[in-house]
Design an enzyme around this catalytic site. Structure first.
Site: not given
Ligand code: UFG
Length: 335
Positions: A55, A145, A173-174, A225
């Site tokens: 860790d 987070y 970003f993603n 995204r």
């Molecule tokens: N989404 C869906 N259905 C799902 C999963 C996601 O519609 O089952 C949508 C979410 O609402 C979002 C988009 O797909 O609009 C992307 O979602 P993700 O969960 O793939 O990613 P996030 O944008 O929530 O988050 C990611 C990282 C974060 C980071 C963020 C920054 O996981 O740690 O990108 O852009 F902060």
């Protein structure tokens, strides 16, 4: 770096960390991975990359690794990454992401390590006032987070001022896609990310995808995204590391493409790549989702001399699909 040339990769068994470890090793860097495997079995890294199970909060262990392995730089990916979970359990998030990172940073200071790369996130911005987002935008995380990641960025800046540490916080970003050879995959436990879930729904191995919200103020009503290929993230880290070693401090840099895609467009791309429909249904909005997150990556492009190579959506989805159909059981608990 000459005699102290090893790079310690914390969280190197996780999704982004394993890609960085792999790409750094492929580029001839001496890499050692530290990971506590709390999220499941490690990514399938080449056996030439040593994995130490432990860790980052174990200062004695980290100190020993830094000393014995002649570590010159740390790339810190270990951490917890789920927004929703961080809201339910902020205690764990502040402990793992901040308190344990401070132990790591103390060891880094005491052992004279000069360079630190940090896995940060667009979540430090919260809901942005405008997109694309530049590094100077207001940082107002809307979940624990993002708050923990921003806290570590502030600590790094202070470490730099007081102890001379050179650092960069790469705000992803993603993160998406996978190594094109298919050996490393995105496999968080539980998986919450759109692209793996869409592919698994299309492959029929999971339930239909739920689209979280179709009434956003975006062109098709679904969230937008900025998807960046994990190999491009890894190569940006490598470029940043080189600059830190040359004596520069970079601070925070956005890693994105500058192009946004909606959930609907991601489903379309997955269907095109799979050649079959992705079963899905419309669901209510997910708490904490900003409508649109798109990077202004110009600072990173300039500072790193880096260009994303694999971050077009179809390549991302193709690489993600290859990794899902060629690997089993490789898990990731870290960024
Ligand atoms: N989404 C869906 N259905 C799902 C999963 C996601 O519609 O089952 C949508 C979410 O609402 C979002 C988009 O797909 O609009 C992307 O979602 P993700 O969960 O793939 O990613 P996030 O944008 O929530 O988050 C990611 C990282 C974060 C980071 C963020 C920054 O996981 O740690 O990108 O852009 F902060």
């Amino acid at each position: 770096m000459s005699e102290r040339e090893t790079v310690l990769v914390t969280g190197g068994a996780g999704f982004v960390g394993s890609h960085f470890a792999r790409i750094a090793a492929d580029a001839g860097r001496d890499v050692v991975v530290l990971d506590n495997l709390s999220g499941g079995p490690p990514a399938r890294l080449p056996s030439s990359i040593p994995l130490i199970v432990g860790d980052v909060g174990d200062r004695e262990l980290v100190t020993r690794i830094l000393r014995e392995r002649r570590v010159g730089a740390v790339a810190h990916f270990a951490g917890k990454i789920q927004v929703g979970e961080s809201v339910q359990d902020p205690d764990t998030y502040f402990d793992v992401n901040l308190v344990r990172t401070l132990e790591l940073l103390r060891a880094v200071r005491d052992q004279g390590v000069t360079a630190c790369l940090f896995s940060s996130t667009a979540a430090v911005y919260g809901t942005p006032e405008r997109v694309p987002i530049s590094e100077t935008a207001r940082r107002e995380p809307i979940n624990p987070y993002g708050a923990t990641k921003l806290s570590v960025e502030l600590a790094l800046a202070a470490w730099s001022a007081a102890y001379g540490l050179r650092w960069s916080a790469l705000r992803y970003f993603n993160a998406s896609g996978a190594h094109p050879d298919g050996t490393l995959r995105e496999n968080h436990e539980p998986e919450t990310h759109l692209i793996p879930l869409a592919l698994d729904a299309g492959l029929g191995v999971t339930a239909p995808l739920r689209v979280f919200g179709s009434d956003y103020d975006t062109p098709d009503g679904t969230c937008v995204r900025d998807y960046i290929h994990v190999v491009d993230l890894a190569s940006a880290h490598l470029a940043a590391l080189t600059r830190l070693e040359l004596g520069h401090t970079l601070g925070p840099l956005n890693l994105g493409t500058g192009a946004g895609f909606s959930v609907r467009q991601v489903i379309d791309a997955a269907e095109a790549v799979l050649g079959r429909p992705v079963p899905h249904s419309m669901s209510p909005r997910r708490a904490g989702d900003p409508p649109s997150l798109v990077a202004d990556p110009s600072a990173a492009l300039t500072a790193l001399g880096w260009r994303p190579q694999r971050s077009d959506l179809v390549t991302i989805v193709e690489d993600a699909l290859r990794s899902r159909t060629t690997t089993r059981g490789a898990a990731a608990h870290s960024a």
